[in-house]
Design a protein around this motif. Sequence first.
Motif, PDB file in Angstrom:
ATOM      1  N   SER A  19       4.532   4.737  -6.132  1.00  0.00           N
ATOM      2  CA  SER A  19       5.016   4.455  -4.783  1.00  0.00           C
ATOM      3  C   SER A  19       4.535   3.089  -4.299  1.00  0.00           C
ATOM      4  CB  SER A  19       4.556   5.545  -3.822  1.00  0.00           C
ATOM      5  OG  SER A  19       4.942   5.249  -2.505  1.00  0.00           O
ATOM      6  N   ALA A  20       3.264   2.776  -4.554  1.00  0.00           N
ATOM      7  CA  ALA A  20       2.731   1.471  -4.153  1.00  0.00           C
ATOM      8  C   ALA A  20       3.435   0.346  -4.908  1.00  0.00           C
ATOM      9  CB  ALA A  20       1.228   1.420  -4.401  1.00  0.00           C
ATOM     10  N   MET A  21       3.735   0.585  -6.195  1.00  0.00           N
ATOM     11  CA  MET A  21       4.462  -0.423  -6.978  1.00  0.00           C
ATOM     12  C   MET A  21       5.863  -0.637  -6.410  1.00  0.00           C
ATOM     13  SD  MET A  21       3.348   0.675 -10.837  1.00  0.00           S
ATOM     14  CE  MET A  21       4.555  -0.369 -11.636  1.00  0.00           C
ATOM     15  N   ALA A  22       6.546   0.447  -6.067  1.00  0.00           N
ATOM     16  CA  ALA A  22       7.889   0.337  -5.496  1.00  0.00           C
ATOM     17  C   ALA A  22       7.855  -0.377  -4.152  1.00  0.00           C
ATOM     18  CB  ALA A  22       8.511   1.723  -5.352  1.00  0.00           C
ATOM     19  N   ASN A  23       6.849  -0.086  -3.335  1.00  0.00           N
ATOM     20  CA  ASN A  23       6.701  -0.773  -2.050  1.00  0.00           C
ATOM     21  C   ASN A  23       6.486  -2.265  -2.263  1.00  0.00           C
ATOM     22  OD1 ASN A  23       6.935   1.630  -0.683  1.00  0.00           O
ATOM     23  ND2 ASN A  23       4.745   1.904  -0.411  1.00  0.00           N
ATOM     24  N   ALA A  24       5.681  -2.618  -3.250  1.00  0.00           N
ATOM     25  CA  ALA A  24       5.392  -4.028  -3.521  1.00  0.00           C
ATOM     26  C   ALA A  24       6.641  -4.776  -3.957  1.00  0.00           C
ATOM     27  CB  ALA A  24       4.309  -4.139  -4.592  1.00  0.00           C
ATOM     28  N   VAL A  25       7.414  -4.162  -4.833  1.00  0.00           N
ATOM     29  CA  VAL A  25       8.599  -4.828  -5.377  1.00  0.00           C
ATOM     30  C   VAL A  25       9.715  -4.883  -4.338  1.00  0.00           C
ATOM     31  CG1 VAL A  25      10.405  -4.659  -7.125  1.00  0.00           C
ATOM     32  CG2 VAL A  25       8.029  -4.264  -7.754  1.00  0.00           C
ATOM     33  N   ASN A  26       9.995  -3.768  -3.680  1.00  0.00           N
ATOM     34  CA  ASN A  26      11.148  -3.694  -2.784  1.00  0.00           C
ATOM     35  C   ASN A  26      10.892  -4.278  -1.397  1.00  0.00           C
ATOM     36  OD1 ASN A  26      12.725  -2.424  -4.736  1.00  0.00           O
ATOM     37  ND2 ASN A  26      11.902  -0.427  -4.184  1.00  0.00           N
ATOM     38  N   LEU A  33      -4.149   3.729  -1.523  1.00  0.00           N
ATOM     39  CA  LEU A  33      -4.181   2.838  -2.675  1.00  0.00           C
ATOM     40  C   LEU A  33      -3.500   1.529  -2.335  1.00  0.00           C
ATOM     41  CD1 LEU A  33      -4.908   3.328  -5.801  1.00  0.00           C
ATOM     42  CD2 LEU A  33      -2.469   3.344  -6.056  1.00  0.00           C
ATOM     43  N   VAL A  34      -4.031   0.428  -2.836  1.00  0.00           N
ATOM     44  CA  VAL A  34      -3.447  -0.893  -2.612  1.00  0.00           C
ATOM     45  C   VAL A  34      -3.144  -1.537  -3.948  1.00  0.00           C
ATOM     46  CG1 VAL A  34      -3.846  -3.206  -1.697  1.00  0.00           C
ATOM     47  CG2 VAL A  34      -4.667  -1.236  -0.438  1.00  0.00           C
ATOM     48  N   CYS A  35      -1.919  -1.983  -4.103  1.00  0.00           N
ATOM     49  CA  CYS A  35      -1.547  -2.805  -5.252  1.00  0.00           C
ATOM     50  C   CYS A  35      -1.472  -4.237  -4.763  1.00  0.00           C
ATOM     51  CB  CYS A  35      -0.184  -2.411  -5.811  1.00  0.00           C
ATOM     52  SG  CYS A  35      -0.239  -1.030  -6.920  1.00  0.00           S
ATOM     53  N   ARG A  89       0.820  -1.202   0.000  1.00  0.00           N
ATOM     54  CA  ARG A  89       0.000   0.000   0.000  1.00  0.00           C
ATOM     55  C   ARG A  89       0.854   1.253   0.000  1.00  0.00           C
ATOM     56  NH1 ARG A  89      -2.790   0.977   5.758  1.00  0.00           N
ATOM     57  NH2 ARG A  89      -2.689   3.094   5.020  1.00  0.00           N
ATOM     58  N   ALA A  90       0.241   2.319  -0.419  1.00  0.00           N
ATOM     59  CA  ALA A  90       0.850   3.651  -0.356  1.00  0.00           C
ATOM     60  C   ALA A  90      -0.240   4.619   0.078  1.00  0.00           C
ATOM     61  CB  ALA A  90       1.415   4.040  -1.712  1.00  0.00           C
ATOM     62  N   GLU A  91       0.157   5.662   0.745  1.00  0.00           N
ATOM     63  CA  GLU A  91      -0.813   6.605   1.291  1.00  0.00           C
ATOM     64  C   GLU A  91      -0.360   8.033   0.992  1.00  0.00           C
ATOM     65  OE1 GLU A  91      -2.473   7.450   5.733  1.00  0.00           O
ATOM     66  OE2 GLU A  91      -1.997   5.400   5.175  1.00  0.00           O
ATOM     67  N   LEU A  92      -1.301   8.858   0.595  1.00  0.00           N
ATOM     68  CA  LEU A  92      -1.031  10.263   0.327  1.00  0.00           C
ATOM     69  C   LEU A  92      -1.682  11.084   1.424  1.00  0.00           C
ATOM     70  CD1 LEU A  92      -0.010  12.496  -1.593  1.00  0.00           C
ATOM     71  CD2 LEU A  92      -2.208  12.343  -2.753  1.00  0.00           C
ATOM     72  N   ARG A  93      -0.882  11.901   2.075  1.00  0.00           N
ATOM     73  CA  ARG A  93      -1.402  12.730   3.161  1.00  0.00           C
ATOM     74  C   ARG A  93      -1.217  14.199   2.835  1.00  0.00           C
ATOM     75  NH1 ARG A  93       0.570   9.857   8.740  1.00  0.00           N
ATOM     76  NH2 ARG A  93      -0.281   7.823   8.271  1.00  0.00           N
TER      77      ARG A  93
END
Length: 90
Positions: A56-63, A82-84, A7-11
């Motif tokens: 950002s969510a894609m990078a979190n998922a991969v890394n 957002l959730v990938c 997941r990634a979050e925009l604040r």
Amino acid sequence: MEQKQARAELRHARISARKVKIVIDTIRGKNAKEAVAILKYTNKAAAPMVEKLVKSAMANAVNNNNMDESKLYISDHSSLYLVCSSVLYK
């Protein structure tokens, strides 16, 4: 069938949730790379923010979760979250 999520979050975005939801609704259920391509040419104020969020969510998922980038898709969202997901077969 197991499903991993990143997941990634925009604040603190200075835009209404309604405007962001319109953009996110166009990419829900799509492949992550396809979603980035759609967002690149979407003429809405929220599109650049959502594009950055998807990347950002894609990078979190991969890394962080060792997920395969080619299997990522946009599965869920709330207004600025957002959730990938990736489907892993046993």
